[in-house]
Scaffold this motif. Structure first.
Motif, PDB file in Angstrom:
ATOM      1  N   GLY A 160       0.785  -1.228   0.000  1.00  9.68           N
ATOM      2  CA  GLY A 160       0.000   0.000   0.000  1.00  9.68           C
ATOM      3  C   GLY A 160       0.814   1.273   0.000  1.00  9.68           C
ATOM      4  N   ILE A 161       2.153   1.160  -0.150  1.00 11.02           N
ATOM      5  CA  ILE A 161       2.980   2.366  -0.085  1.00 11.02           C
ATOM      6  C   ILE A 161       2.665   3.311  -1.241  1.00 11.02           C
ATOM      7  CG2 ILE A 161       5.008   1.550  -1.363  1.00 11.02           C
ATOM      8  CD1 ILE A 161       6.693   2.859   0.978  1.00 11.02           C
ATOM      9  N   ASP A 162       2.136   2.784  -2.345  1.00 13.66           N
ATOM     10  CA  ASP A 162       1.763   3.649  -3.466  1.00 13.66           C
ATOM     11  C   ASP A 162       0.685   4.651  -3.054  1.00 13.66           C
ATOM     12  OD1 ASP A 162       0.109   1.357  -3.211  1.00 13.66           O
ATOM     13  OD2 ASP A 162      -0.562   1.512  -5.289  1.00 13.66           O
ATOM     14  N   ARG A 163      -0.222   4.234  -2.165  1.00 12.14           N
ATOM     15  CA  ARG A 163      -1.264   5.158  -1.687  1.00 12.14           C
ATOM     16  C   ARG A 163      -0.657   6.247  -0.809  1.00 12.14           C
ATOM     17  NH1 ARG A 163      -3.668   0.270  -1.641  1.00 12.14           N
ATOM     18  NH2 ARG A 163      -3.439  -0.114   0.595  1.00 12.14           N
ATOM     19  N   SER A 164       0.352   5.888  -0.013  1.00 15.70           N
ATOM     20  CA  SER A 164       1.032   6.891   0.810  1.00 15.70           C
ATOM     21  C   SER A 164       1.786   7.882  -0.070  1.00 15.70           C
ATOM     22  CB  SER A 164       1.991   6.217   1.801  1.00 15.70           C
ATOM     23  OG  SER A 164       1.262   5.495   2.775  1.00 15.70           O
ATOM     24  N   TYR A 165       2.430   7.370  -1.127  1.00 11.79           N
ATOM     25  CA  TYR A 165       3.106   8.256  -2.082  1.00 11.79           C
ATOM     26  C   TYR A 165       2.113   9.239  -2.686  1.00 11.79           C
ATOM     27  CZ  TYR A 165       7.965   6.769  -2.706  1.00 11.79           C
ATOM     28  OH  TYR A 165       9.299   6.561  -2.539  1.00 11.79           O
ATOM     29  N   ALA A 166       0.957   8.741  -3.102  1.00  7.92           N
ATOM     30  CA  ALA A 166      -0.054   9.598  -3.725  1.00  7.92           C
ATOM     31  C   ALA A 166      -0.527  10.667  -2.747  1.00  7.92           C
ATOM     32  CB  ALA A 166      -1.232   8.755  -4.214  1.00  7.92           C
ATOM     33  N   ALA A 167      -0.786  10.265  -1.503  1.00  8.24           N
ATOM     34  CA  ALA A 167      -1.258  11.215  -0.490  1.00  8.24           C
ATOM     35  C   ALA A 167      -0.205  12.299  -0.230  1.00  8.24           C
ATOM     36  CB  ALA A 167      -1.595  10.478   0.808  1.00  8.24           C
ATOM     37  N   LEU A 168       1.063  11.891  -0.158  1.00  8.06           N
ATOM     38  CA  LEU A 168       2.135  12.851   0.092  1.00  8.06           C
ATOM     39  C   LEU A 168       2.291  13.793  -1.103  1.00  8.06           C
ATOM     40  CD1 LEU A 168       4.386  13.935   1.885  1.00  8.06           C
ATOM     41  CD2 LEU A 168       5.877  12.123   0.989  1.00  8.06           C
ATOM     42  N   GLY A 169       2.228  13.255  -2.319  1.00  7.15           N
ATOM     43  CA  GLY A 169       2.334  14.089  -3.513  1.00  7.15           C
ATOM     44  C   GLY A 169       1.236  15.139  -3.573  1.00  7.15           C
ATOM     45  N   TYR A 221      -0.438  16.338  -0.985  1.00  4.89           N
ATOM     46  CA  TYR A 221      -0.195  17.294   0.102  1.00  4.89           C
ATOM     47  C   TYR A 221       0.861  18.325  -0.319  1.00  4.89           C
ATOM     48  CZ  TYR A 221       0.871  19.295   4.630  1.00  4.89           C
ATOM     49  OH  TYR A 221       1.074  20.181   5.658  1.00  4.89           O
ATOM     50  N   VAL A 222       1.976  17.831  -0.870  1.00  5.81           N
ATOM     51  CA  VAL A 222       3.053  18.741  -1.285  1.00  5.81           C
ATOM     52  C   VAL A 222       2.541  19.717  -2.342  1.00  5.81           C
ATOM     53  CG1 VAL A 222       5.276  18.861  -2.511  1.00  5.81           C
ATOM     54  CG2 VAL A 222       4.964  17.225  -0.646  1.00  5.81           C
ATOM     55  N   ASN A 223       1.787  19.219  -3.319  1.00 11.51           N
ATOM     56  CA  ASN A 223       1.281  20.087  -4.382  1.00 11.51           C
ATOM     57  C   ASN A 223       0.291  21.122  -3.876  1.00 11.51           C
ATOM     58  OD1 ASN A 223       2.824  19.095  -6.502  1.00 11.51           O
ATOM     59  ND2 ASN A 223       1.413  17.416  -6.869  1.00 11.51           N
ATOM     60  N   GLU A 224      -0.439  20.800  -2.812  1.00 10.73           N
ATOM     61  CA  GLU A 224      -1.446  21.727  -2.292  1.00 10.73           C
ATOM     62  C   GLU A 224      -0.880  22.709  -1.276  1.00 10.73           C
ATOM     63  OE1 GLU A 224      -4.661  19.299  -0.837  1.00 10.73           O
ATOM     64  OE2 GLU A 224      -5.391  18.876  -2.854  1.00 10.73           O
ATOM     65  N   HIS A 225       0.187  22.322  -0.541  1.00  7.52           N
ATOM     66  CA  HIS A 225       0.632  23.125   0.600  1.00  7.52           C
ATOM     67  C   HIS A 225       2.069  23.618   0.522  1.00  7.52           C
ATOM     68  CE1 HIS A 225      -3.017  22.053   2.779  1.00  7.52           C
ATOM     69  NE2 HIS A 225      -2.827  20.808   2.382  1.00  7.52           N
ATOM     70  N   LEU A 226       2.897  23.014  -0.320  1.00  2.40           N
ATOM     71  CA  LEU A 226       4.322  23.321  -0.325  1.00  2.40           C
ATOM     72  C   LEU A 226       4.804  23.499  -1.762  1.00  2.40           C
ATOM     73  CD1 LEU A 226       5.229  20.534   2.240  1.00  2.40           C
ATOM     74  CD2 LEU A 226       5.226  22.977   2.718  1.00  2.40           C
ATOM     75  N   ILE A 227       6.094  23.724  -1.937  1.00  5.86           N
ATOM     76  CA  ILE A 227       6.683  23.818  -3.273  1.00  5.86           C
ATOM     77  C   ILE A 227       7.624  22.629  -3.433  1.00  5.86           C
ATOM     78  CG2 ILE A 227       8.070  25.197  -4.858  1.00  5.86           C
ATOM     79  CD1 ILE A 227       7.194  27.670  -3.196  1.00  5.86           C
ATOM     80  N   SER A 228       7.294  21.762  -4.361  1.00  6.97           N
ATOM     81  CA  SER A 228       8.063  20.545  -4.570  1.00  6.97           C
ATOM     82  C   SER A 228       9.459  20.863  -5.092  1.00  6.97           C
ATOM     83  CB  SER A 228       7.328  19.652  -5.579  1.00  6.97           C
ATOM     84  OG  SER A 228       8.036  18.454  -5.791  1.00  6.97           O
ATOM     85  N   PRO A 236      11.314  15.894  -1.449  1.00  8.46           N
ATOM     86  CA  PRO A 236      12.079  17.141  -1.358  1.00  8.46           C
ATOM     87  C   PRO A 236      11.194  18.350  -1.643  1.00  8.46           C
ATOM     88  CG  PRO A 236      12.635  15.955  -3.366  1.00  8.46           C
ATOM     89  CD  PRO A 236      11.707  15.072  -2.590  1.00  8.46           C
ATOM     90  N   ILE A 237      11.390  19.389  -0.828  1.00  8.19           N
ATOM     91  CA  ILE A 237      10.643  20.621  -1.016  1.00  8.19           C
ATOM     92  C   ILE A 237      11.625  21.792  -0.980  1.00  8.19           C
ATOM     93  CG2 ILE A 237       8.472  19.762  -0.068  1.00  8.19           C
ATOM     94  CD1 ILE A 237       9.224  21.142   2.601  1.00  8.19           C
ATOM     95  N   PHE A 238      11.190  22.908  -1.541  1.00  6.19           N
ATOM     96  CA  PHE A 238      11.980  24.123  -1.403  1.00  6.19           C
ATOM     97  C   PHE A 238      11.808  24.625   0.019  1.00  6.19           C
ATOM     98  CE2 PHE A 238      11.685  24.200  -6.062  1.00  6.19           C
ATOM     99  CZ  PHE A 238      13.034  24.373  -6.342  1.00  6.19           C
ATOM    100  N   SER A 239      12.876  25.159   0.551  1.00  7.81           N
ATOM    101  CA  SER A 239      12.884  25.590   1.946  1.00  7.81           C
ATOM    102  C   SER A 239      11.728  26.534   2.225  1.00  7.81           C
ATOM    103  CB  SER A 239      14.210  26.247   2.270  1.00  7.81           C
ATOM    104  OG  SER A 239      14.245  26.584   3.629  1.00  7.81           O
ATOM    105  N   THR A 240      11.059  26.288   3.338  1.00  8.66           N
ATOM    106  CA  THR A 240       9.945  27.138   3.736  1.00  8.66           C
ATOM    107  C   THR A 240      10.378  28.144   4.787  1.00  8.66           C
ATOM    108  OG1 THR A 240       9.339  25.476   5.370  1.00  8.66           O
ATOM    109  CG2 THR A 240       8.215  25.381   3.251  1.00  8.66           C
ATOM    110  N   THR A 241      11.650  28.056   5.224  1.00  8.86           N
ATOM    111  CA  THR A 241      12.163  28.975   6.240  1.00  8.86           C
ATOM    112  C   THR A 241      13.534  29.464   5.797  1.00  8.86           C
ATOM    113  OG1 THR A 241      13.163  27.119   7.403  1.00  8.86           O
ATOM    114  CG2 THR A 241      10.967  27.806   8.139  1.00  8.86           C
TER     115      THR A 241
END
Length: 161
Positions: A106-115, A117-124, A152-157
């Motif tokens: 089921g790790i593919d579902r975790s990957y999808a959820a994380l992707g 989240y990153v696209n909605e809240h952070l900068i990949s 990996p994300i671009f620094s938020t701080t």
């Protein structure tokens, strides 16, 4: 839903084994690479009894079914890597981290959820996705209980060294 945390990882000296693989070969590659690293670390003088292995996966591996994959372990402090093992340093990076409960099922579902989240809240970021194999041991390297997926994300701080 699983919780996503933002975490900064320090640079890390590692021993690694990598190559270009097909996604269909990932299970066999994963086991063989872990075994090769396990054997190398076990032979190193002063090596720790327990290490947490990790992996680096180029996104093309999942998007195009073929790409770069690297398995790594923290480098033993006082040893030179044996033939076939690369010594390198992973750069300090910032990640969105999701802990997947269980092994690879089921790790593919975790990957999808994380992707999502990153696209909605952070900068990949552009780098490879990193996994930490929490719960694996040198004796049972594929016994994963809670692999961490580190996107990996671009620094938020502001950068602080």
């Amino acid at each position: 839903a699983a919780e996503v945390v933002v975490r900064r990882e320090s640079s890390l000296a590692v021993w690694s084994v990598g190559g270009i693989i097909d996604v269909s070969d990932i299970d066999g590659w994963f086991s063989a690479s872990l075994q090769q690293l396990r054997t190398a670390v076990a032979a190193a003088v002063g090596a720790p009894a327990a290490v947490t292995p990790g992996g680096l996966y180029e996104r093309a591996l999942f998007l195009e079914q073929r790409g770069s994959a690297t398995m790594f372990v923290p480098a033993p402090a006082s040893a030179e890597p044996p033939e076939g093992i690369d010594a390198t340093t992973l750069p300090k990076s910032e990640f969105a981290v999701l802990t997947h409960k269980g092994g690879h099922d089921g790790i593919d579902r975790s990957y999808a959820a994380l992707g999502i989240y990153v696209n909605e809240h952070l900068i990949s970021g552009q780098g490879p996705i990193r996994e930490h194999y929490i719960g694996s041991t040198l004796a049972e390297p594929t016994a994963l209980t809670a692999p961490e997926i580190c996107w990996p994300i671009f620094s938020t701080t502001a950068a602080v060294d």
